[in-house]
Enzyme design. Structure first.
Site, mmCIF file in Angstrom:
data_model
loop_
_atom_site.group_PDB
_atom_site.id
_atom_site.type_symbol
_atom_site.label_atom_id
_atom_site.label_comp_id
_atom_site.label_asym_id
_atom_site.label_seq_id
_atom_site.Cartn_x
_atom_site.Cartn_y
_atom_site.Cartn_z
ATOM 1 C CG ASP A 116 23.781 48.178 52.325
ATOM 2 O OD1 ASP A 116 24.164 49.414 53.264
ATOM 3 O OD2 ASP A 116 23.286 47.296 52.631
ATOM 4 C CG ASP A 117 25.048 53.400 53.128
ATOM 5 O OD1 ASP A 117 24.207 55.112 52.330
ATOM 6 O OD2 ASP A 117 25.523 53.854 53.926
ATOM 7 N NE ARG A 168 28.388 54.725 59.012
ATOM 8 C CZ ARG A 168 27.943 53.902 57.814
ATOM 9 N NH1 ARG A 168 26.213 54.097 57.559
ATOM 10 N NH2 ARG A 168 28.757 53.467 57.350
ATOM 11 C CE LYS A 227 21.483 46.232 55.580
ATOM 12 N NZ LYS A 227 22.213 45.801 54.703
ATOM 13 C CD1 TRP A 228 14.326 51.393 59.709
ATOM 14 C CD2 TRP A 228 12.992 51.708 57.641
ATOM 15 N NE1 TRP A 228 13.549 52.769 59.754
ATOM 16 C CE2 TRP A 228 12.428 53.178 58.841
ATOM 17 C CE3 TRP A 228 11.938 51.685 56.571
ATOM 18 C CZ2 TRP A 228 11.806 54.075 58.864
ATOM 19 C CZ3 TRP A 228 11.039 53.135 56.533
ATOM 20 C CH2 TRP A 228 11.141 54.500 57.521
ATOM 21 C CG ASP A 229 21.626 50.357 58.677
ATOM 22 O OD1 ASP A 229 21.491 49.912 59.745
ATOM 23 O OD2 ASP A 229 23.107 50.569 57.788
ATOM 24 C CG MET A 230 18.269 53.500 63.954
ATOM 25 S SD MET A 230 18.974 54.314 65.035
ATOM 26 C CE MET A 230 18.528 52.332 66.073
ATOM 27 C CG ASN A 231 24.091 52.529 60.523
ATOM 28 O OD1 ASN A 231 24.496 51.398 60.990
ATOM 29 N ND2 ASN A 231 23.687 53.129 59.283
ATOM 30 C CB CYS A 257 19.766 46.644 59.134
ATOM 31 S SG CYS A 257 21.812 47.152 59.211
ATOM 32 C CG ASP A 271 27.085 45.608 60.517
ATOM 33 O OD1 ASP A 271 26.300 45.885 59.630
ATOM 34 O OD2 ASP A 271 27.354 46.852 60.691
HETATM 35 C C1 DGJ Z 1 25.379 48.979 58.905
HETATM 36 C C2 DGJ Z 1 24.443 47.768 58.113
HETATM 37 O O1 DGJ Z 1 24.375 46.751 59.255
HETATM 38 C C3 DGJ Z 1 24.931 46.948 57.350
HETATM 39 O O2 DGJ Z 1 24.547 46.271 57.081
HETATM 40 C C4 DGJ Z 1 25.118 48.683 56.254
HETATM 41 O O3 DGJ Z 1 23.904 48.351 55.558
HETATM 42 C C5 DGJ Z 1 26.035 50.001 57.101
HETATM 43 N N1 DGJ Z 1 24.948 49.998 57.540
HETATM 44 C C6 DGJ Z 1 25.680 50.193 55.432
HETATM 45 O O4 DGJ Z 1 26.045 52.093 56.017
#
Ligand code: DGJ
Length: 730
Positions: free
Chosen positions: A365-366, A442, A475-479, A525, A547
């Site tokens: 992961d990250d 973030r 795992k393609w994330d977007m926060n 994600c 999460d």
């Molecule tokens: C948000 C995701 O939902 C988590 O599972 C994890 O991948 C973090 N980002 C990592 O920064």
């Protein structure tokens, strides 16, 4: 035939196996007539829809002054024809006017279903789906509109979208272009929606539809944690298993609107599509605008009936790729396990432990790239962190493979950190309004995917990663959400296109990468489940649901999500107890059982997990491998809701109906509480079902009517029952 046009009545009939959707012409007005249980024929339009002269309502045909569009149930409502409710389309023309007058020109009925240019959508072959396209033209503005309806006969679903083509030599500025509109008259409905927050996604809300406008929307540049692009209208007495339900789901991941407008006659106008807030689209000569797809589902079998229709359609006609039907790997994810604190040795050790337990793929992961040791830097610099991965991604992938696991990687390619080389090279590559501060979420900014050059850059960066290391999963994330939605690359009169262009850019990137790397499993994600929608599912057949991995809270999150989305799309992991977010302690068996109701995975430090918990996890993995096909491809019945009771019960039944699995999980134990009985669904009453684990046999009839008595002993207690159908009849 799924689609029939009755020439003499001037009525369109859209039939699925069990439902009909009917609309037709009342003079020049295209009116919605009926949607519900199958209805093969109706009498004349005039006797089926309410039309009558009402004081104060305007009319546009002096020969028929009792035809007042403001009071009619309309299929394609427009501004300017005297209907003063919300229109489906609204635009400004070169002369400054905003009136549209689309007149019917022709229609055609086609086998199959075309793709929606640049947008995700359901698909099906000529045997599965038939499409009706109705063409309209506005002679004053020279704009063509095409309403498209696709009927999935056996799936009991209808999809809709619209296209607008500028045939003039002048610009048209679209201000609102929704995907579908249905006017319901003569019903007292309630509205079901999925609302929540980060870590508490998709709670079920049900309220009577009030007079005025009820709107569920997103202005966040993502569909969002807060509201999902779905609503349903239900009768007051509709339950999980009985009663009428009208579902509306939008296949879109950006700013959306789902609205119910109840007028003074009680007619409820449901409309859905791209959110017109801060949106406009300049359509130049010869250009076409395509709306996202709306998926309409009617069920007379309660909310559960509607859900199963969506589940089958989304599983089989929206999700794509190699992993659509086959078992997906059990992942072991490093995030809750080690956050940013890892190196190669720790990862290999974790992989070895995971392998022993039965995991199939390690997800890094990250924290693996640039100088990323916390969340303040490096998004955009997608090169391995030299201190953590001395042999790079390919070196690590080989070592993980040697342990016997596949290797997967987390990325967040829609983002950019100010503290990154990419940002110092391209400070204008983020979404922003020039001359205004750039808000961070973030610590990060959003890359401007409205610009194709940036999209192509990301495609090449991610392609390089996937070409140079043996990676089986992304795992393609977007926060973070979009705040100052503007682009340095768009002219002033196109700034309000930014958010939708961003989505088109994202879909272009995902389409390109998923086609180029068909063997890679992509998981969506967005800070957990902040973009759990049909749009993402078209590229990523599974999404990180939340999460919040606390087993108790996951009962509600997964239950709410299942209102529209099938279990196979919900990534669900066993994490440690005390839970990192809720500080709650739950039994390991419960954590495992709850994760088994989705795409099972692990997200905990196996090295520090007590032996008794490891034994339980290992057993659960064995069991999951046996049953995952039932969870993935079977039908799901929600038997008890964790929103209404102290207990959540789900039943899955395999496609061949030979295997049944029931999960029953307590929330809090109620001392001296009511006795609990659960009745199963969809069994063959005359057949025998065996619960081998407990050495018990039941008739299908007994399980469906007498039910199972559940002993209730402690907080968060979980029970799983697996029944196998005997071939012999009773
Ligand atoms: C948000 C995701 O939902 C988590 O599972 C994890 O991948 C973090 N980002 C990592 O920064």
């Amino acid at each position: 035939m799924a689609i029939v046009f009755n020439e003499s009545q001037r009525i369109f009939y859209l039939h699925t196996k069990s439902t009909s959707y009917i609309f037709g012409f009342l003079n020049n007005n295209l009116v919605h007539i009926y949607w519900g249980e199958k209805l093969l024929e109706i009498p004349d339009v005039k006797v089926c829809v309410p039309y009558c002269k009402r004081p104060q309502s305007a009319y546009n045909d002096p020969e028929n002054i009792d035809i007042q569009p403001d009071n009619l149930p309309l299929e394609f409502p427009l501004y300017g024809n005297t209907d003063l409710r919300g229109p489906m389309f609204h635009a400004m023309y070169e002369d400054g006017s905003t009136i549209s007058d689309f007149k019917y020109v022709s229609h055609k009925i086609l086998s199959g279903k075309s793709k929606l240019s640049g947008l995700p959508a359901t698909y099906g072959d000529e045997n599965e789906v038939q499409t009706l396209e109705i063409e309209f033209f506005d002679e004053k503005t020279n704009v063509k509109a095409i309403l498209s309806y696709s009927v999935f006969y056996n799936k009991n679903a209808i999809t809709r979208h619209a296209r607008y083509l500028n045939c003039s030599d002048k610009n048209v500025v679209i201000q609102k272009a929704l995907s579908a509109n249905v006017d319901f008259f003569g019903n007292e409905f309630e509205i079901v929606s999925l609302c929540g927050s980060v870590l508490r996604e998709r709670e079920i809300q049900r309220l009577p539809v009030p007079f005025g406008e009820t709107v569920f929307d997103s202005k966040r540049g993502a569909s969002g944690h807060q509201r999902n692009p779905f609503i349903a209208l239900v009768d007051k007495n509709t339950t999980e298993d009985t009663g009428r339900v009208y579902g509306f789901s939008l296949v879109y991941s950006g700013n959306f609107v789902m609205g119910a407008e109840k007028d003074s006659h009680g007619t409820i106008r449901v409309s859905l599509g791209i959110n017109p807030f801060d949106f406009s689209w300049k359509l130049e000569e010869g250009e076409e605008f395509v709306t996202p797809e709306a998926v309409l589902v009617y069920s007379g079998d309660g909310i559960g009936g509607m859900s199963r229709i969506y589940h089958r359609l989304y599983r089989e006609n929206l999700c794509r790729g190699k992993y659509k039907k086959i078992p997906r790997p059990i992942v072991l994810n490093t995030w809750e396990t080690m956050h940013f604190d890892f190196d190669e040795d720790k990862l290999i050790k974790l992989a070895q432990n995971g392998k022993e337990l039965g995991a199939e793929l390690l997800v890094l992961d990250d924290g693996w790239f640039g100088k990323r040791d916390d969340d303040t830097s490096s998004l955009g610099d997608w090169t391995p962190h030299p201190g953590k991965l001395p042999d790079g991604l390919s070196g690590l992938a080989e070592k993980i493979k040697a342990v016997g696991l596949k290797f997967g990687l987390w990325v967040e390619p829609e983002m950019i950190s100010e503290n990154s080389k990419l940002y110092s090279d391209h400070p204008d590559w983020c979404i922003h309004v020039p001359g205004r501060p750039r808000s961070r979420g973030r610590h990060q900014l959003i890359l401007d995917y409205s610009n194709r050059e940036i999209c192509d850059y990301i495609i090449s960066v991610i392609s390089d990663i996937l070409e140079n290391a043996d990676i089986s999963y992304i795992k393609w994330d977007m926060n973070r959400n979009m705040t100052e939605a503007g682009s340095a690359f768009l002219p002033p009169d196109r700034q309000r296109e930014t958010a939708h262009r961003y989505m088109l850019g994202l879909y272009y990137v995902l389409e390109t990468l998923t086609s180029k790397f068909p063997d890679v499993l992509f998981e969506g994600c967005a800070a957990g489940g902040g973009r759990f929608d049909g749009g993402i599912l078209h590229y990523c057949p599974q999404i990180w649901t939340s999460d919040n991995s606390d087993a108790h809270d996951r009962l509600e999150i997964q239950y709410g999500t299942s209102i529209v989305y099938p279990s196979c799309t919900m990534a669900a992991h066993v994490s440690k107890s005390l839970n990192v977010n809720t500080r709650r302690i739950t039994p390991v068996k419960t954590r495992c059982d709850v994760a088994m109701m989705g795409q099972f995975g692990l997200e905990l430090d196996i090295g520090t997990t007590p032996d008794d918990e490891l034994a339980c996890i290992s057993e659960s993995i064995k069991k999951y491998k046996e049953i995952r096909d039932i969870i993935h491809n079977g039908d799901m019945y929600r038997i008890k809701s964790p929103f209404d009771s102290n207990l959540a019960v789900w039943q899955f039944i395999s496609q061949d109906k030979n295997k049944v699995i029931v999960f029953a999980v307590n929330k809090l134990f109620k001392i001296n509480g009511p006795f609990i009985n659960i009745r199963l669904c969809d069994l063959d009453g005359d057949c025998i079902y065996t619960d081998k684990e407990r050495g018990l046999t039941y008739s299908g009839n007994a399980l469906m009517n007498l039910g199972l008595y559940l002993k209730d002993n402690s907080d968060f207690e979980s029970r799983v029952f697996l029944f196998e159908k005997e071939t012999k009849k009773q």
